[in-house]
Scaffold this motif. Sequence first.
Motif, PDB file in Angstrom:
ATOM      1  N   MET A  57       0.815  -1.218   0.000  1.00 24.17           N
ATOM      2  CA  MET A  57       0.000   0.000   0.000  1.00 24.17           C
ATOM      3  C   MET A  57       0.852   1.274   0.000  1.00 24.17           C
ATOM      4  SD  MET A  57      -3.024  -1.303   2.604  1.00 24.17           S
ATOM      5  CE  MET A  57      -4.030   0.168   2.417  1.00 24.17           C
ATOM      6  N   PHE A  58       2.049   1.182  -0.583  1.00 23.41           N
ATOM      7  CA  PHE A  58       2.923   2.354  -0.681  1.00 23.41           C
ATOM      8  C   PHE A  58       2.565   3.228  -1.884  1.00 23.41           C
ATOM      9  CE2 PHE A  58       6.677   0.127   1.592  1.00 23.41           C
ATOM     10  CZ  PHE A  58       6.305   0.697   2.804  1.00 23.41           C
ATOM     11  N   ARG A  59       2.042   2.580  -2.958  1.00 25.44           N
ATOM     12  CA  ARG A  59       1.888   3.296  -4.226  1.00 25.44           C
ATOM     13  C   ARG A  59       0.440   3.331  -4.721  1.00 25.44           C
ATOM     14  NH1 ARG A  59       4.203   0.439  -8.064  1.00 25.44           N
ATOM     15  NH2 ARG A  59       4.617  -1.400  -6.806  1.00 25.44           N
ATOM     16  N   GLY A  60      -0.508   3.250  -3.779  1.00 23.53           N
ATOM     17  CA  GLY A  60      -1.917   3.414  -4.113  1.00 23.53           C
ATOM     18  C   GLY A  60      -2.407   2.445  -5.178  1.00 23.53           C
ATOM     19  N   GLN A  61      -3.048   2.996  -6.217  1.00 23.30           N
ATOM     20  CA  GLN A  61      -3.639   2.180  -7.264  1.00 23.30           C
ATOM     21  C   GLN A  61      -2.588   1.343  -7.990  1.00 23.30           C
ATOM     22  OE1 GLN A  61      -6.978   1.837  -7.864  1.00 23.30           O
ATOM     23  NE2 GLN A  61      -6.291   0.176  -9.213  1.00 23.30           N
ATOM     24  N   GLU A  62      -1.386   1.891  -8.107  1.00 22.18           N
ATOM     25  CA  GLU A  62      -0.311   1.168  -8.787  1.00 22.18           C
ATOM     26  C   GLU A  62       0.004  -0.141  -8.057  1.00 22.18           C
ATOM     27  OE1 GLU A  62       3.640   2.659 -11.155  1.00 22.18           O
ATOM     28  OE2 GLU A  62       3.339   3.376  -9.107  1.00 22.18           O
ATOM     29  N   SER A  63       0.006  -0.099  -6.717  1.00 23.52           N
ATOM     30  CA  SER A  63       0.238  -1.308  -5.934  1.00 23.52           C
ATOM     31  C   SER A  63      -0.897  -2.310  -6.120  1.00 23.52           C
ATOM     32  CB  SER A  63       0.377  -0.960  -4.447  1.00 23.52           C
ATOM     33  OG  SER A  63       1.538  -0.189  -4.209  1.00 23.52           O
ATOM     34  N   ASP A  65      -2.758  -2.567  -8.692  1.00 23.94           N
ATOM     35  CA  ASP A  65      -2.628  -3.107 -10.047  1.00 23.94           C
ATOM     36  C   ASP A  65      -1.586  -4.237 -10.094  1.00 23.94           C
ATOM     37  OD1 ASP A  65      -4.522  -1.335 -10.931  1.00 23.94           O
ATOM     38  OD2 ASP A  65      -3.093   0.103 -11.772  1.00 23.94           O
ATOM     39  N   ASP A  66      -0.513  -4.094  -9.296  1.00 24.31           N
ATOM     40  CA  ASP A  66       0.488  -5.166  -9.224  1.00 24.31           C
ATOM     41  C   ASP A  66      -0.154  -6.462  -8.736  1.00 24.31           C
ATOM     42  OD1 ASP A  66       2.420  -3.391 -10.027  1.00 24.31           O
ATOM     43  OD2 ASP A  66       3.328  -3.136  -8.047  1.00 24.31           O
ATOM     44  N   ASN A 183       7.296 -14.409 -23.129  1.00 19.25           N
ATOM     45  CA  ASN A 183       6.227 -13.426 -23.348  1.00 19.25           C
ATOM     46  C   ASN A 183       5.574 -12.953 -22.044  1.00 19.25           C
ATOM     47  OD1 ASN A 183       6.436 -13.457 -26.237  1.00 19.25           O
ATOM     48  ND2 ASN A 183       5.371 -15.442 -26.217  1.00 19.25           N
ATOM     49  N   ILE A 184       6.392 -12.837 -21.019  1.00 16.29           N
ATOM     50  CA  ILE A 184       5.924 -12.288 -19.741  1.00 16.29           C
ATOM     51  C   ILE A 184       6.332 -10.824 -19.693  1.00 16.29           C
ATOM     52  CG2 ILE A 184       6.107 -12.408 -17.225  1.00 16.29           C
ATOM     53  CD1 ILE A 184       6.937 -15.363 -17.583  1.00 16.29           C
ATOM     54  N   ILE A 185       5.363  -9.946 -19.469  1.00  9.21           N
ATOM     55  CA  ILE A 185       5.665  -8.522 -19.336  1.00  9.21           C
ATOM     56  C   ILE A 185       5.531  -8.161 -17.859  1.00  9.21           C
ATOM     57  CG2 ILE A 185       5.076  -6.185 -20.066  1.00  9.21           C
ATOM     58  CD1 ILE A 185       3.786  -7.404 -22.552  1.00  9.21           C
ATOM     59  N   PRO A 186       6.638  -8.187 -17.113  1.00 11.95           N
ATOM     60  CA  PRO A 186       6.549  -7.985 -15.661  1.00 11.95           C
ATOM     61  C   PRO A 186       6.218  -6.547 -15.296  1.00 11.95           C
ATOM     62  CG  PRO A 186       8.839  -8.149 -16.349  1.00 11.95           C
ATOM     63  CD  PRO A 186       8.014  -8.415 -17.562  1.00 11.95           C
ATOM     64  N   ARG A 187       5.797  -6.377 -14.056  1.00 13.01           N
ATOM     65  CA  ARG A 187       5.524  -5.046 -13.513  1.00 13.01           C
ATOM     66  C   ARG A 187       6.864  -4.385 -13.132  1.00 13.01           C
ATOM     67  NH1 ARG A 187       0.709  -2.883 -14.206  1.00 13.01           N
ATOM     68  NH2 ARG A 187       0.808  -1.824 -12.184  1.00 13.01           N
ATOM     69  N   GLN A 188       6.865  -3.064 -13.107  1.00 14.85           N
ATOM     70  CA  GLN A 188       8.065  -2.319 -12.736  1.00 14.85           C
ATOM     71  C   GLN A 188       7.761  -1.444 -11.528  1.00 14.85           C
ATOM     72  OE1 GLN A 188      10.984  -2.888 -14.135  1.00 14.85           O
ATOM     73  NE2 GLN A 188      10.126  -4.246 -15.720  1.00 14.85           N
ATOM     74  N   ASP A 189       8.616  -1.511 -10.520  1.00 12.22           N
ATOM     75  CA  ASP A 189       8.462  -0.686  -9.319  1.00 12.22           C
ATOM     76  C   ASP A 189       9.387   0.525  -9.451  1.00 12.22           C
ATOM     77  OD1 ASP A 189       8.377   0.482  -6.840  1.00 12.22           O
ATOM     78  OD2 ASP A 189       8.707  -1.363  -5.705  1.00 12.22           O
ATOM     79  N   PRO A 190       8.825   1.739  -9.606  1.00  9.71           N
ATOM     80  CA  PRO A 190       9.668   2.925  -9.796  1.00  9.71           C
ATOM     81  C   PRO A 190      10.579   3.232  -8.615  1.00  9.71           C
ATOM     82  CG  PRO A 190       7.359   3.548  -9.470  1.00  9.71           C
ATOM     83  CD  PRO A 190       7.388   2.062  -9.654  1.00  9.71           C
TER      84      PRO A 190
END
Length: 462
Positions: A57-63, A65-66, A183-190
Amino acid sequence: MVINQLKEFIKKNNIISSGKIVIGVSGGPDSMALAHAFLSVRDEYDFTIILTHVDHMFRGQESLDDMEFVKNWCILNNVHFEGKSINVNQYIEETGLSSQLAARECRYRFFEEIMVKYEADYLALGHHGEDQVETILMRLVRGSSPMGYAGIREKRAFSTGEIIRPFLELRKHDLITYCHEKNIIPRQDPSNEKDVYTRNRFRHHLLPFIFEENPTAHKRFQHFSRQQIEDELYLMELTEDAMNTVIKHKQKQAVTIDVKQFLNVPISLQRRCIQLILEYVYLSIPEGLTQGHLNSILTLLQNEKSTWEQHLPEGLFVKRSYNECTFTFEQVNVKYYTISINEPGVYELPNGFSIKVELNNQCLEPKNDTFICSAKDVSFPLVVRNRKNGDRMSLKGMNGSKKLKDIFIDEKMKQSLRDEWPIITDSQNNILWVPFVKKSVYERNFSTDESLIAIQVVSKSF
């Protein structure tokens, strides 16, 4: 390369066929490569695989979405999924820990819940060779224990089984390439790009130089790690043998050593003797205890001064009196009590707490200072008492029961508070609540027609 590395790891470490494997997955390339690789060999080894994800819960909606990404990947690949959102910022406020350490504690606590739920054999994590290089360098710079200098362990005991890390022989680009091929498109943590974190600074500024000097440096670091662990395990065996001649008295959380015998032990074992003693008396080493404390004790023991006293975190003190040195906690006059509650009212405890018990037929919202249960589940008299040896409780949100001693350790409760902390039970000695610490399974979802018992605790200052 990735699949071969996994199979080699399984063979070398005797990973059992038909085992239940929980995999911690963030959605990034490391953990997604790990998840896909295990999925690829699942049928060959008859593994049961459970993927687990924590939203910090550090990055709101982005988290969020992960977590949704990992969940959907599990659905597509017919894999069990367990996910949880944890308010780590709130935990940081409660504990004062750094964001990374707080997130790690919350994450591993959830991993343990899932291990217990499935009675799993392994928790697999996607740490790779560059993580190992970073960890060893950071600990060398900051200071650590001899075992800590070994960095990340390939395999160690955890919960119902073991943590395994199959990819410490690989580099990150190996895992990124594998994801691309599959063909895996992983998530990226900024946050991984920010130099505000110590690990990122090592990663961005030191690792490029190291791998420019030697592109396979991670293998050298991994070899160092294994060798360090082997040496340390052997030295600890020698230390345990030496302890038989050093210790004069040993009781619960108190140890007295013979100083003359201690000084006859080689210096490398002296350090480890102190470490073992501290682990024994503390049960769980506190955050505030540093290598500096250990070095200070060694220096004082080697000093000719025959009497001295040193205070350590959480009320532990080390006291030398001529040829004896004692490690023990400050003596506290514990107020023992057992209070029977037969009806609603306010009850004062001898240690400064007060307890208010009410009956209520309205739907109540659980709070941190209040425990709510159904009169159908719990019968009077309630009992408020000190802890006892062997106390266990069935925790809300977890299967099975857990030792109260382990709960206090996990929650990092000060040693000086544990013996007087109120424990609330029902008439059958089932622990309902450890106020401000843990709630039991007896607090559940209630129907609108149930008669409820509300227990509120007002604490003394602590």
